[in-house]
Motif scaffolding. Structure first.
Motif, PDB file in Angstrom:
ATOM      1  N   ALA A  75       0.775  -1.218  -0.097  1.00  0.00           N
ATOM      2  CA  ALA A  75      -0.055  -0.035  -0.011  1.00  0.00           C
ATOM      3  C   ALA A  75       0.789   1.316   0.309  1.00  0.00           C
ATOM      4  O   ALA A  75       2.191   1.367   0.445  1.00  0.00           O
ATOM      5  N   ALA A  76       0.172   2.433  -0.489  1.00  0.00           N
ATOM      6  CA  ALA A  76       0.697   3.646  -0.321  1.00  0.00           C
ATOM      7  C   ALA A  76      -0.374   4.494   0.249  1.00  0.00           C
ATOM      8  O   ALA A  76      -1.394   4.614  -0.376  1.00  0.00           O
ATOM      9  N   GLU A  85       5.931  -1.746   1.416  1.00  0.00           N
ATOM     10  CA  GLU A  85       6.233  -2.613   0.228  1.00  0.00           C
ATOM     11  C   GLU A  85       6.004  -4.111   0.664  1.00  0.00           C
ATOM     12  O   GLU A  85       6.113  -4.627  -0.536  1.00  0.00           O
ATOM     13  N   ASP A  86       5.923  -4.469   1.769  1.00  0.00           N
ATOM     14  CA  ASP A  86       5.722  -5.841   1.832  1.00  0.00           C
ATOM     15  C   ASP A  86       4.437  -6.014   2.684  1.00  0.00           C
ATOM     16  O   ASP A  86       4.099  -5.418   3.733  1.00  0.00           O
ATOM     17  N   ALA A 177       5.048   3.897  -9.606  1.00  0.00           N
ATOM     18  CA  ALA A 177       6.065   3.741 -10.530  1.00  0.00           C
ATOM     19  C   ALA A 177       7.248   3.161  -9.534  1.00  0.00           C
ATOM     20  O   ALA A 177       7.840   1.956  -9.986  1.00  0.00           O
ATOM     21  N   ALA A 178       7.511   3.398  -8.287  1.00  0.00           N
ATOM     22  CA  ALA A 178       8.225   2.619  -7.434  1.00  0.00           C
ATOM     23  C   ALA A 178       7.931   1.112  -7.171  1.00  0.00           C
ATOM     24  O   ALA A 178       9.000   0.418  -7.177  1.00  0.00           O
ATOM     25  N   PHE A 179       6.730   0.869  -6.822  1.00  0.00           N
ATOM     26  CA  PHE A 179       6.351  -0.376  -6.607  1.00  0.00           C
ATOM     27  C   PHE A 179       6.698  -1.149  -7.812  1.00  0.00           C
ATOM     28  O   PHE A 179       7.236  -2.321  -7.708  1.00  0.00           O
ATOM     29  N   MET A 180       6.394  -0.606  -9.109  1.00  0.00           N
ATOM     30  CA  MET A 180       6.780  -1.436 -10.296  1.00  0.00           C
ATOM     31  C   MET A 180       7.984  -1.874 -10.610  1.00  0.00           C
ATOM     32  O   MET A 180       8.286  -2.764 -11.397  1.00  0.00           O
ATOM     33  N   GLU A 183       9.674  -6.744  -7.074  1.00  0.00           N
ATOM     34  CA  GLU A 183       8.999  -7.958  -7.221  1.00  0.00           C
ATOM     35  C   GLU A 183       7.972  -7.849  -6.040  1.00  0.00           C
ATOM     36  O   GLU A 183       7.997  -7.099  -5.006  1.00  0.00           O
ATOM     37  N   PRO A 184       6.594  -8.248  -6.321  1.00  0.00           N
ATOM     38  CA  PRO A 184       6.195  -9.257  -7.479  1.00  0.00           C
ATOM     39  C   PRO A 184       5.540  -8.452  -8.689  1.00  0.00           C
ATOM     40  O   PRO A 184       5.088  -8.962  -9.559  1.00  0.00           O
ATOM     41  N   PHE A 185       5.857  -6.942  -8.589  1.00  0.00           N
ATOM     42  CA  PHE A 185       5.193  -6.263  -9.739  1.00  0.00           C
ATOM     43  C   PHE A 185       5.921  -5.981 -10.804  1.00  0.00           C
ATOM     44  O   PHE A 185       5.296  -6.156 -11.990  1.00  0.00           O
TER      45      PHE A 185
END
Length: 252
Positions: A75-76, A85-86, A177-180, A183-185
């Motif tokens: 989540a953000a 991020e996890d 964009a940061a999440f992408m 992994e797993p994105f």
């Protein structure tokens, strides 16, 4: 209406806004409700996407956890000023609340003078709500503008019956964009669904990544596809109405 293609869990990464997308907008943000069977469906999608599933919201992540319990997810929150991020990790703030103290004081005085306005303090962001009193939109804008004045380093955003201020340099698109990049994105095609002006940042980020941008409701948007309302989002996600109910909408 340009309807979106179906979700393909094998290759898509799904990013969702919350208010106005997964739940109906209500006068009091704490009164929203999402049915348990809808939460179960989101959990199944998360598993099907091998974890490439995230919520991007103006709310705090703690609030999202409350409404979507027992789910845990990437989540953000506060438009990217909080990150997780996890799914099982800690929430990491990208900025502290102290930087907003001067603005917080002016806004607190302003809502005392006009009690129909309501101040929501997210710690890393401050929101003036005027839902139910559309005639107060100019007053809300003026109050936030006066509080911020010419202070550098702050971002003011208008949304559905709100005016919000937080430290500049972050938005939903940058968070996506940061999440992408992790992994797993990584390597998947991103989908972002949102309903408000603040979601345009997410649409722009998705389009830059050759993904799928979906606007909920009417109004101008850079999104390539549309869904009519929250019910339509639920149907696209595969959430079936409870037997005997013709709509996913909940009474507020």
């Amino acid at each position: 209406m340009n309807l979106p293609p179906p979700l393909d869990p094998a290759r898509h990464a799904l990013f969702l806004d919350f208010d106005g997308t997964l739940v109906e907008l209500v006068d009091r943000p704490e009164d929203v409700h999402i049915p348990p069977h809808a939460v179960d469906r989101l959990a199944a999608i998360q598993i099907g996407c091998d974890g490439a599933f995230a919520l991007l919201s103006g709310r705090r992540i703690a609030d999202l956890d409350h409404f979507l319990s027992p789910m845990r997810f990437v989540a953000a929150g506060v438009h990217g000023l909080e990150r997780r991020e996890d799914p099982r990790g800690e929430v990491v703030p990208l900025a502290g609340p102290a930087g907003l103290d001067a603005i917080r004081l002016v806004l607190s005085i302003g809502v005392t003078e006009e009690p129909r306005l309501r101040l929501e303090d997210k710690g890393t962001g401050l929101v003036i709500h005027y839902r139910g009193f559309p005639d107060l939109a100019p007053a809300a804008r003026e109050l936030v503008t006066r509080a911020v004045q010419d202070e550098p380093g702050f971002s003011v955003m208008e949304g559905d019956n709100i005016v919000e201020v937080h430290l500049a340099g972050m938005d939903k698109g940058k968070a996506l964009a940061a999440f992408m990049t992790h992994e797993p994105f990584v390597g998947r095609v991103p989908i972002y669904i949102g309903d408000d002006t603040t979601d345009e940042f997410g649409f722009a980020a998705v389009k830059a990544l050759d993904g799928i941008s979906i606007k909920v409701g009417d109004g101008p948007s850079e999104a390539d596809f549309r869904l009519a309302c929250v019910d339509s989002v639920h149907r696209w996600l595969g959430v079936e109405p409870v037997s005997g109910e013709g709509s996913m909408k909940e009474a507020s």
